[in-house]
Design an enzyme around this catalytic site. Structure first.
Site, PDB file in Angstrom:
ATOM      1  CD  GLU A 179      -3.244   0.640   1.921  1.00  0.00           C
ATOM      2  OE1 GLU A 179      -4.192   0.132   1.289  1.00  0.00           O
ATOM      3  OE2 GLU A 179      -3.247   0.797   3.155  1.00  0.00           O
ATOM      4  CE  LYS A 181      -2.891   3.702   6.012  1.00  0.00           C
ATOM      5  NZ  LYS A 181      -3.314   2.455   6.695  1.00  0.00           N
ATOM      6  CE  LYS A 242      -7.914   0.053   1.696  1.00  0.00           C
ATOM      7  NZ  LYS A 242      -6.636  -0.014   2.434  1.00  0.00           N
ATOM      8  CD  GLU A 291     -11.796  -3.157   3.853  1.00  0.00           C
ATOM      9  OE1 GLU A 291     -10.654  -3.084   3.354  1.00  0.00           O
ATOM     10  OE2 GLU A 291     -12.323  -2.218   4.489  1.00  0.00           O
ATOM     11  CG  ASN A 313      -9.660  -3.835   7.332  1.00  0.00           C
ATOM     12  OD1 ASN A 313      -8.768  -3.982   8.171  1.00  0.00           O
ATOM     13  ND2 ASN A 313      -9.838  -2.707   6.673  1.00  0.00           N
ATOM     14  CB  SER A 350      -5.493  -4.304   8.929  1.00  0.00           C
ATOM     15  OG  SER A 350      -5.996  -3.355   8.021  1.00  0.00           O
TER      16      SER A 350
END
Length: 395
Positions: A179, A181, A242, A291, A313, A350
């Site tokens: 990711e 981010k 995302k 998700e 998640n 995560s």
């Protein structure tokens, strides 16, 4: 604590449509004979009929540059049915603040009470309320017709699921979605020296099969421009947009910016929303990553036909707390049998910081993982990938 929010003299006793620059939410008093989850629920049947009409309008407008030629659908009617369906499916995240016509009168004056209903109950709801306003403003600047015209000049999409499966077969470990981010609402800025293109190239060099690019500006300091820059830089990894998607318009925007996949969050989207948006994704050549966060959402999504990829998640999006055991809990024997029968690829999301974490979710049943924080904080993200997996997965 309740207090007076607005005070004004009514102009008429006849109810009139409320006009606002912001999209108003629909109250949950929409009549429904049955709030259960039965096959003949009249509300859900009516919702499906409206959805079918909306799909027809979208199909017509997708082949016509003139919005006047498309059937006109009453969006307020769609909104009412969406909220009604959400209640039946246990969706607690409200799509926008509950507003509406004043309900209280004192002599010649009318007023509305302010209460906890007008305040976001958690960070996800706050993000979604802001996103609703943001999308409305962006749509005013760039129409759906304009986005559809831009699709004539975009490159073909790349096989997101195929890339993950190939990486899984090559390494014997979950395919990596790394990711891009910069920040998060819970941790703040994760990387000061943030160059999205350089990070994307380093991820690819380190063995990432796909990339996830945050596009939310207010809460994650991302942008659609970052997504576009990575695609234009020649990075070969397929790209996941995302974004907190609440409108089909965002899906079209993601496609014009170079996305190969988009995120659909079951905590905020009803089954009908997921079905409708998944169909749009298929038309545009995009792969939806749906998700889920809990068992009810997992069961909902497994019952939707055509789902190819589910992300679990481990972060509670209401509290932002992480529990990696959530993956194992959602992948029990019954659900794994359904997943195998339907050929669904499961992505763990995560809470993965060590090789032991990767092994744990892989043994639970995932074929891919989405990792952001534990990699983006590393000075050398390519080396960070090798450290996370316990070996070099770039070969």
């Amino acid at each position: 604590m309740e207090g007076v929010m607005a005070l004004s003299r009514p102009t008429s006793t006849t109810a009139k449509p409320v006009v606002s620059s912001h999209r108003l939410s629909i109250t949950r008093s929409f009549p429904c004979p049955s709030m259960g989850f039965r096959k003949r629920n009249p509300c859900l049947i009516q919702a499906q009929q409206v959805l079918d009409s909306r799909e027809a309008a979208d199909s017509v407008s997708s082949i016509s540059d003139s919005p006047e030629k498309a059937p006109q659908i009453k969006e307020d009617e769609v909104g009412k049915l969406q909220e009604t369906e959400a209640l039946t499916q246990g969706i607690t995240i409200r799509r926008r603040p509950p507003t509406g016509p004043p309900l209280h009168y004192v002599g010649p004056f009318e007023f509305r009470l302010q209460n906890e209903g007008n305040t976001p109950r958690n960070i996800l709801e706050e993000i979604i309320w802001h996103k609703d306003i943001e999308v409305s403003q962006r749509k005013a600047r760039r129409s759906l017709v304009s986005l559809k015209k831009a699709l004539d000049n975009v490159s073909p999409t790349r096989d997101f699921i195929g890339a993950l499966k190939a990486a899984h077969q090559r390494t014997g470990m979950p395919g990596l979605i790394a990711e891009v981010k910069k920040a998060s609402p819970s941790k703040g800025v994760l990387r000061e020296d943030f160059n999205p293109v350089d990070i994307a190239r380093a991820y690819e060099k380190g063995g990432a099969a796909c990339l996830s690019v945050l596009t939310d500006e207010k809460y994650f300091q991302g942008s659609f421009e970052n997504l576009e820059a990575i695609r234009d830089a020649g990075v070969k990894c397929p790209l996941l947009c995302k974004e907190f998607i609440v409108e089909p318009w965002q899906i079209y925007l993601a496609r014009t910016k170079g996305a190969d996949a988009v995120l659909l969050i079951a905590a905020i989207l009803s089954d009908l929303d997921i079905k409708y948006m998944s169909k749009i994704c298929r038309i545009l050549g995009l792969t939806p990553l749906v998700e889920v966060h809990n068992e009810r959402e997992m069961d909902r999504v497994l019952n939707i036909e055509g789902i190819q990829m589910i992300g679990i998640n481990n972060r509670n999006l209401e509290t932002f707390k992480v529990d990696i055991s959530n993956t194992k809990k959602l992948l029990d024997a019954r659900r794994m049998e359904i997943i195998r029968e339907k050929g669904i690829l499961v992505v763990g999301e995560s809470g993965m910081f060590t090789p032991a974490d990767i092994v744990y979710v892989q043994e639970a049943g995932v074929e891919a993982v989405l990792v952001g924080e534990s990699l983006i904080r590393q000075p050398d993200v390519a080396k960070g990938i090798a450290d996370l997996f316990g070996k070099d997965i770039s070969q």
